[in-house]
Design a protein around this motif. Sequence first.
Motif, mmCIF file in Angstrom:
data_model
loop_
_atom_site.group_PDB
_atom_site.id
_atom_site.type_symbol
_atom_site.label_atom_id
_atom_site.label_comp_id
_atom_site.label_asym_id
_atom_site.label_seq_id
_atom_site.Cartn_x
_atom_site.Cartn_y
_atom_site.Cartn_z
ATOM 1 N N ASN A 83 0.713 -1.284 0.061
ATOM 2 C CA ASN A 83 0.079 0.138 -0.109
ATOM 3 C C ASN A 83 0.826 1.195 0.004
ATOM 4 N N GLN A 84 1.931 1.254 -0.498
ATOM 5 C CA GLN A 84 2.716 2.413 -0.582
ATOM 6 C C GLN A 84 2.916 3.191 -1.897
ATOM 7 N N HIS A 85 2.074 2.559 -3.011
ATOM 8 C CA HIS A 85 1.805 3.191 -4.301
ATOM 9 C C HIS A 85 0.552 3.921 -4.179
ATOM 10 N N MET A 86 0.255 4.691 -5.373
ATOM 11 C CA MET A 86 -1.028 5.551 -5.058
ATOM 12 C C MET A 86 -1.967 5.211 -6.325
ATOM 13 N N CYS A 87 -2.948 4.824 -5.932
ATOM 14 C CA CYS A 87 -4.126 4.473 -6.812
ATOM 15 C C CYS A 87 -5.365 4.721 -6.399
ATOM 16 N N THR A 88 -6.377 5.850 -6.672
ATOM 17 C CA THR A 88 -7.625 6.154 -6.170
ATOM 18 C C THR A 88 -8.387 6.407 -7.730
ATOM 19 N N GLY A 89 -7.961 6.797 -8.587
ATOM 20 C CA GLY A 89 -8.694 7.277 -9.813
ATOM 21 C C GLY A 89 -8.408 6.450 -10.955
ATOM 22 N N TYR A 90 -7.486 5.605 -10.989
ATOM 23 C CA TYR A 90 -7.002 5.247 -12.468
ATOM 24 C C TYR A 90 -7.086 3.463 -12.491
ATOM 25 N N ASN A 91 -7.334 2.926 -13.596
ATOM 26 C CA ASN A 91 -7.281 1.546 -13.689
ATOM 27 C C ASN A 91 -5.835 1.126 -13.965
ATOM 28 N N ILE A 92 -5.155 1.015 -12.883
ATOM 29 C CA ILE A 92 -3.698 0.673 -12.876
ATOM 30 C C ILE A 92 -3.256 -0.937 -12.700
ATOM 31 N N SER A 93 -2.777 -1.194 -13.602
ATOM 32 C CA SER A 93 -2.280 -2.679 -13.320
ATOM 33 C C SER A 93 -1.067 -3.148 -12.516
ATOM 34 N N CYS A 94 -1.132 -4.470 -12.114
ATOM 35 C CA CYS A 94 0.058 -4.976 -11.275
ATOM 36 C C CYS A 94 0.339 -6.479 -12.011
ATOM 37 N N SER A 95 1.420 -6.889 -11.486
ATOM 38 C CA SER A 95 2.016 -8.198 -11.868
ATOM 39 C C SER A 95 2.987 -8.763 -11.103
ATOM 40 N N PHE A 96 2.809 -10.080 -10.996
ATOM 41 C CA PHE A 96 4.071 -10.720 -10.177
ATOM 42 C C PHE A 96 5.208 -10.453 -11.017
ATOM 43 N N PHE A 97 6.608 -10.659 -10.484
ATOM 44 C CA PHE A 97 7.742 -10.142 -10.897
ATOM 45 C C PHE A 97 8.948 -10.834 -10.478
ATOM 46 N N ASN A 98 9.982 -11.466 -11.284
ATOM 47 C CA ASN A 98 11.004 -11.899 -10.727
ATOM 48 C C ASN A 98 10.693 -13.307 -10.106
ATOM 49 N N ASP A 99 9.987 -14.212 -10.923
ATOM 50 C CA ASP A 99 9.536 -15.234 -10.638
ATOM 51 C C ASP A 99 8.833 -15.370 -9.186
ATOM 52 N N GLU A 100 7.995 -14.401 -9.317
ATOM 53 C CA GLU A 100 6.845 -14.151 -8.309
ATOM 54 C C GLU A 100 7.462 -13.975 -6.792
ATOM 55 N N ARG A 101 8.636 -13.394 -6.705
ATOM 56 C CA ARG A 101 9.234 -13.165 -5.515
ATOM 57 C C ARG A 101 8.832 -11.478 -5.212
ATOM 58 N N GLN A 102 8.365 -11.177 -6.192
ATOM 59 C CA GLN A 102 7.956 -9.484 -6.272
ATOM 60 C C GLN A 102 6.752 -9.505 -6.854
ATOM 61 N N ILE A 103 6.109 -8.392 -6.524
ATOM 62 C CA ILE A 103 4.792 -7.908 -7.117
ATOM 63 C C ILE A 103 5.265 -6.238 -7.726
ATOM 64 N N VAL A 104 4.955 -6.026 -8.942
ATOM 65 C CA VAL A 104 5.380 -4.712 -9.663
ATOM 66 C C VAL A 104 3.906 -4.004 -9.861
ATOM 67 N N THR A 105 3.869 -2.749 -9.732
ATOM 68 C CA THR A 105 2.815 -2.028 -10.098
ATOM 69 C C THR A 105 3.013 -0.574 -10.493
ATOM 70 N N GLY A 106 2.065 0.060 -11.468
ATOM 71 C CA GLY A 106 2.090 1.466 -11.690
ATOM 72 C C GLY A 106 1.626 2.184 -10.629
ATOM 73 N N SER A 107 1.569 3.307 -10.752
ATOM 74 C CA SER A 107 1.125 4.381 -9.701
ATOM 75 C C SER A 107 0.785 5.775 -10.079
ATOM 76 N N GLU A 108 -0.013 6.664 -9.395
ATOM 77 C CA GLU A 108 -0.383 7.525 -9.752
ATOM 78 C C GLU A 108 0.360 8.917 -9.411
ATOM 79 N N ASP A 109 1.527 8.512 -8.790
ATOM 80 C CA ASP A 109 2.612 9.359 -8.716
ATOM 81 C C ASP A 109 3.828 9.158 -9.590
ATOM 82 N N ASN A 110 3.492 8.812 -10.633
ATOM 83 C CA ASN A 110 4.533 8.445 -11.908
ATOM 84 C C ASN A 110 5.407 7.528 -11.733
#
Length: 478
Positions: free
Chosen positions: A224-251
């Motif tokens: 919950n450190q990223h920002m997402c309140t108004g846009y349809n922002i995607s996320c994905s598992f990353f690095n053999d599912e050791r991580q999760i990557v997401t876009g954010s409204e703070d660019n």
Amino acid sequence: MGCLFCLKLNQDGSLLATATAESVQIWNPHSGKVINSLRAHQEIVTSLAWFNSDHSSLITSSLDKSIIHWRDYQPVAIYPEHQDWLRCLAISQDDSHLVSGCVSSIIYCWDIGTGKVIFKISDAHQSQLADINMINSLQFSDNNIFASGARDGSVRVWDIRTPKLPITRIQAHNGKLNSVLFGHDSNRLVSSGRDNSIRLWDVRRLGPSCNNNSLNKNWIMEYNQHMCTGYNISCSFFNDERQIVTGSEDNLIYIYDVTTGVVEKTLRGHPSVVHLVDNCSSHPLKLFSSSIENTSIMVWSPETQISPETEKKNRESIRSSELRESVLNPHRKALVELTQKYGDQILKIFYKNDYKLWSPNFDWQGLLTDLGNSQSADILQMVNEMSIDITLVSELLPNQMTSSSNSDENSMGDDSTPSLLSDNPELQGLSVEQLQTTMFERQTARERQFEARELLRQRVVNSPVEDRSDSSSSSPSP
């Protein structure tokens, strides 16, 4: 100008598909060259899914109410049965079944081999929280189990062998839900929402279905450190599912540790909201992303070697785009606030009347006339005027990130769009600071006018019945 609506790598990472409005571009992700362009839809392409075994075949859905199966860059089947705006789709692991979700909360299951509907789930996400509870996301975990996520923040898990009732249902988010995705072991489910959160669930711990609309707090980790309140922002598992990557409204792009929920890294480079991210297991540390500002795609990898010349061009591009975003900041903020407050209302207007969102001949003035002196007309009038301002700024401060070496296939067709500058000669010749001030003043005046009209409407509503005809007749026309 414009943005990508979809971005998806195939299973072996050899092809990348992106959607710009009604067409789909197929890229070589290693060379950055467009291989082909798929054109058959008549409206915005809302979703695409690659087959798991045939790496050159994919299926697309659109607001034109059709699903198209593509093989070797040609349409081989069209599924028209939905008769509704399509929002998302997913293919089973053995490529035998397709599920598709639409705005009216209906889920279809198809036999891909025959193109026939196997079953239909009407009102799959029955909700008291949303009038139009569209299916926003679908994904299979194996050949039979799939998850669906809806606009009201709810998640359902289904078995196509017994589709009458979901296996489980939870209220995963307090805000609108953006996406759901399974891990490789089929037990881990990730949901992302517009409440600034991504949540990791263990499907085995969710229990049977329940009709409780309160937030389920049985997630095993929250990010919950990223920002997402108004846009349809995607996320994905990353690095053999050791991580999760997401876009954010703070660019920024955020990379979380799956186990601890700690932000391990943020990536800076986009000048505006990052709404699309994707990677594939065959290249676990290679990431593709795009922002709402344009159709450019950024490629991230610790193995990438960047020449000094390219690095200099990238810095110049970022500065140019950030400059434009600083001018448009009041508009971006206002658009987010409008969609948060009136998004459902705007959706209902377009959906009820089946307006063609991507028609080059779309009659905005006719739409506003049809809506009359109403709040809906005022909202859409403001959206239209802000869109014009954004186009004007894009013409006055050209985007340097889309280089002249890019082909026409990865642009929104700006060359065919008539320039608006001829109708706004007062903007030409302004410095960046003057343009920033002018755009801020225009947007401020627009919002004040909207607030004044809202206040007037409230006074009319609250006035005695015998006085309403006189009061309403004196209100300004849209």
